[in-house]
Scaffold this motif. Structure first.
Motif, PDB file in Angstrom:
ATOM      1  N   ARG A 122      -7.924  38.640  84.623  1.00 30.96           N
ATOM      2  CA  ARG A 122      -7.408  39.801  84.124  1.00 30.96           C
ATOM      3  C   ARG A 122      -7.343  40.823  85.114  1.00 30.96           C
ATOM      4  N   HIS A 123      -7.660  40.273  86.512  1.00 29.25           N
ATOM      5  CA  HIS A 123      -7.236  41.295  87.650  1.00 29.25           C
ATOM      6  C   HIS A 123      -5.888  40.942  88.376  1.00 29.25           C
ATOM      7  N   ARG A 124      -5.324  42.057  88.255  1.00 27.49           N
ATOM      8  CA  ARG A 124      -3.848  41.867  88.846  1.00 27.49           C
ATOM      9  C   ARG A 124      -3.813  41.789  90.236  1.00 27.49           C
ATOM     10  N   ASP A 125      -4.717  42.424  90.933  1.00 27.87           N
ATOM     11  CA  ASP A 125      -5.009  42.215  92.530  1.00 27.87           C
ATOM     12  C   ASP A 125      -5.078  40.788  92.826  1.00 27.87           C
ATOM     13  N   LEU A 126      -5.753  40.069  92.105  1.00 27.15           N
ATOM     14  CA  LEU A 126      -6.038  38.423  92.181  1.00 27.15           C
ATOM     15  C   LEU A 126      -4.868  37.703  91.766  1.00 27.15           C
ATOM     16  N   MET A 127      -4.317  38.100  90.610  1.00 29.73           N
ATOM     17  CA  MET A 127      -3.442  37.285  89.784  1.00 29.73           C
ATOM     18  C   MET A 127      -1.704  37.680  90.108  1.00 29.73           C
ATOM     19  N   GLY A 128      -1.728  38.745  90.441  1.00 32.80           N
ATOM     20  CA  GLY A 128      -0.432  39.132  90.734  1.00 32.80           C
ATOM     21  C   GLY A 128       0.501  39.223  89.423  1.00 32.80           C
ATOM     22  N   ASN A 129       1.619  38.693  89.179  1.00 34.46           N
ATOM     23  CA  ASN A 129       2.491  38.641  88.019  1.00 34.46           C
ATOM     24  C   ASN A 129       1.941  37.735  87.190  1.00 34.46           C
ATOM     25  N   LEU A 130       1.092  36.826  87.365  1.00 37.18           N
ATOM     26  CA  LEU A 130       0.340  36.088  86.460  1.00 37.18           C
ATOM     27  C   LEU A 130      -0.944  36.399  85.588  1.00 37.18           C
ATOM     28  N   VAL A 131      -1.397  37.732  85.801  1.00 36.70           N
ATOM     29  CA  VAL A 131      -2.465  38.498  85.424  1.00 36.70           C
ATOM     30  C   VAL A 131      -2.255  38.166  83.656  1.00 36.70           C
ATOM     31  N   ASN A 132      -3.361  38.071  83.106  1.00 37.38           N
ATOM     32  CA  ASN A 132      -3.360  38.032  81.832  1.00 37.38           C
ATOM     33  C   ASN A 132      -2.931  39.151  80.966  1.00 37.38           C
ATOM     34  N   HIS A 133      -2.350  39.043  79.812  1.00 35.47           N
ATOM     35  CA  HIS A 133      -1.948  40.580  78.890  1.00 35.47           C
ATOM     36  C   HIS A 133      -3.301  40.969  78.272  1.00 35.47           C
ATOM     37  N   PRO A 134      -3.589  42.167  78.127  1.00 31.39           N
ATOM     38  CA  PRO A 134      -4.987  42.610  77.589  1.00 31.39           C
ATOM     39  C   PRO A 134      -5.250  42.093  76.247  1.00 31.39           C
ATOM     40  N   LEU A 135      -4.343  41.613  75.407  1.00 34.86           N
ATOM     41  CA  LEU A 135      -4.354  40.869  74.290  1.00 34.86           C
ATOM     42  C   LEU A 135      -5.025  39.623  74.455  1.00 34.86           C
ATOM     43  N   THR A 136      -4.445  38.986  75.503  1.00 33.52           N
ATOM     44  CA  THR A 136      -4.814  37.626  75.813  1.00 33.52           C
ATOM     45  C   THR A 136      -6.438  37.697  76.272  1.00 33.52           C
ATOM     46  N   THR A 137      -6.661  38.480  77.227  1.00 31.33           N
ATOM     47  CA  THR A 137      -7.765  38.461  77.506  1.00 31.33           C
ATOM     48  C   THR A 137      -9.112  38.926  76.659  1.00 31.33           C
ATOM     49  N   ALA A 138      -8.647  39.753  75.556  1.00 32.70           N
ATOM     50  CA  ALA A 138      -9.391  40.049  74.402  1.00 32.70           C
ATOM     51  C   ALA A 138      -9.772  38.959  73.616  1.00 32.70           C
ATOM     52  N   ALA A 139      -8.602  37.970  73.640  1.00 35.84           N
ATOM     53  CA  ALA A 139      -8.758  36.666  72.854  1.00 35.84           C
ATOM     54  C   ALA A 139      -9.582  35.687  73.687  1.00 35.84           C
ATOM     55  N   ALA A 140      -9.479  35.830  74.999  1.00 37.20           N
ATOM     56  CA  ALA A 140     -10.267  34.978  75.890  1.00 37.20           C
ATOM     57  C   ALA A 140     -11.725  35.354  75.916  1.00 37.20           C
ATOM     58  N   ILE A 141     -11.994  36.699  75.820  1.00 34.83           N
ATOM     59  CA  ILE A 141     -13.417  37.177  76.012  1.00 34.83           C
ATOM     60  C   ILE A 141     -13.952  36.679  74.500  1.00 34.83           C
ATOM     61  N   LEU A 142     -13.360  36.737  73.322  1.00 33.94           N
ATOM     62  CA  LEU A 142     -14.038  36.236  72.172  1.00 33.94           C
ATOM     63  C   LEU A 142     -14.170  34.967  71.996  1.00 33.94           C
ATOM     64  N   ALA A 143     -13.389  33.988  72.661  1.00 35.20           N
ATOM     65  CA  ALA A 143     -13.281  32.499  72.456  1.00 35.20           C
ATOM     66  C   ALA A 143     -14.475  32.161  73.385  1.00 35.20           C
ATOM     67  N   ALA A 144     -14.623  32.661  74.686  1.00 40.27           N
ATOM     68  CA  ALA A 144     -15.805  32.655  75.597  1.00 40.27           C
ATOM     69  C   ALA A 144     -17.007  32.898  74.971  1.00 40.27           C
ATOM     70  N   ALA A 145     -17.299  33.967  74.307  1.00 38.69           N
ATOM     71  CA  ALA A 145     -18.235  34.442  73.695  1.00 38.69           C
ATOM     72  C   ALA A 145     -18.718  33.493  72.685  1.00 38.69           C
ATOM     73  N   LEU A 146     -17.975  33.193  71.885  1.00 37.67           N
ATOM     74  CA  LEU A 146     -18.219  32.298  70.652  1.00 37.67           C
ATOM     75  C   LEU A 146     -18.715  30.889  71.368  1.00 37.67           C
ATOM     76  N   VAL A 147     -18.053  30.310  72.411  1.00 35.97           N
ATOM     77  CA  VAL A 147     -18.375  29.232  72.676  1.00 35.97           C
ATOM     78  C   VAL A 147     -19.592  29.211  73.393  1.00 35.97           C
ATOM     79  N   ILE A 148     -20.141  30.321  74.223  1.00 33.44           N
ATOM     80  CA  ILE A 148     -21.292  30.644  74.663  1.00 33.44           C
ATOM     81  C   ILE A 148     -22.537  30.844  73.514  1.00 33.44           C
ATOM     82  N   LEU A 149     -22.150  31.446  72.638  1.00 28.26           N
ATOM     83  CA  LEU A 149     -23.241  31.605  71.293  1.00 28.26           C
ATOM     84  C   LEU A 149     -23.235  30.005  70.852  1.00 28.26           C
ATOM     85  N   LEU A 150     -22.249  29.361  70.490  1.00 30.32           N
ATOM     86  CA  LEU A 150     -22.550  28.026  69.923  1.00 30.32           C
ATOM     87  C   LEU A 150     -23.374  27.301  70.765  1.00 30.32           C
TER      88      LEU A 150
END
Length: 129
Positions: free
Chosen positions: A90-118
């Protein structure tokens, strides 16, 4: 018109000659032999590869339960892999043009939270529940 053989020969020449060749001693020519600097690859003899499984059988543990327990132990590492991936992508300074879109980041956070909760539920079920 080119025959199929001539076209494939051209493709072969492009893919084999346009790639940079690895330097001597890098081990990069064979990915199976590639090493991290300063670390040696440990090779175990074939006889030792089966000993953990044979020990579980010899002790009399249920193989299915032992397999599930081994996966529970491995699952401890899931948050240590998921959280940095989401954070770094999610950090543009690390990823440059390959940074995740905020919607993609939100989906990734939800997916990671679901996996961690499970995973936490699985751990709770195996240990206490």
């Amino acid at each position: 018109m080119l025959s199929g053989h001539q076209g494939s020969d051209r493709a072969h020449r492009v893919t084999t000659t346009d790639r940079p060749r690895p330097g001597p001693g890098t081990g990069a020519a064979d990915p199976a032999r590639a090493r991290v600097r300063g670390r040696r690859r440990v090779r175990r003899p074939r006889q030792l590869r089966h000993e953990p499984a044979l020990a579980i059988l010899a002790i009399g543990l249920d193989p299915t339960r032992a397999l599930v327990l081994s996966q529970v132990v491995l699952s401890f590492g899931i948050p240590f892999a998921l959280i940095p991936v989401v954070a770094f992508t999610r950090h543009r300074d690390l990823m440059g043009n390959l940074v995740n879109h905020p919607l993609t980041t939100a989906a990734a956070i939800l997916a990671a939270a679901l996996v961690i909760l499970l995973n936490a539920f699985l751990l709770w079920q195996m240990i206490g529940g």
